[in-house]
Scaffold this active site. Sequence first.
Site: not given
Length: 220
Positions: A84, A199, A201
Amino acid sequence: MSTIDIAVVDYGMGNLRSVSKALEHVATTKNVVVTSKPEDVAKASRVVFPGQGAMPDCIRELDARGLRGAVLEAAQNKPFLGICIGLQMLFEQSEEGNAAGLGLFKGGVKRFAHADMVDSQGEKLKVPHMGWNQVYQCQHAEAKAHALWQGIEDGARFYYVHSYYVQPADESIIEGYSDYPKRFTCAIAKDNLFAVQFHPEKSANAGLQLLSNFVNWSPS
């Protein structure tokens, strides 16, 4: 002195817990450390550079903690994953606050333009770009897809939250793109570095696969 397998750089700009937990999930035998200490970043075997927030704030907080040098050195010398804002900060300049970045790559960070942003049905698209979107992998001439795409289907969906995107001067470093509604760069790579706008994650199985690929990556 304990070994640090993976250092997650903490410069006070959020989203660290979900990143570190996802890394721990895919690297159960590795020591994952969230740290704001330059010496920890320097001694770590791998470095993850995440971030959320406004670019000027991120740069200011990075410098306030004395992390600029350690991050730049890691980005050039060991397996390094930017996420990001951790992608955007690698470039020269951002339209967000007219902020100077770290300048590791030539190019800038641009804001999505509101005026002409409509989907295929003519519906206006919102900024920030938030939610799931397909990621298309770049295959350069006479080269296989990047190692971090291993086991990830071309066009797999990843999760985004951003109003700005990178525009590299050197197109050869582009490793992935998405459409919103026009094509924008969402992944870059050079040597030991890989960085993404989305992202991983927060991106379910595809994101965990990318993180697992990073943990096991041996750049040539």
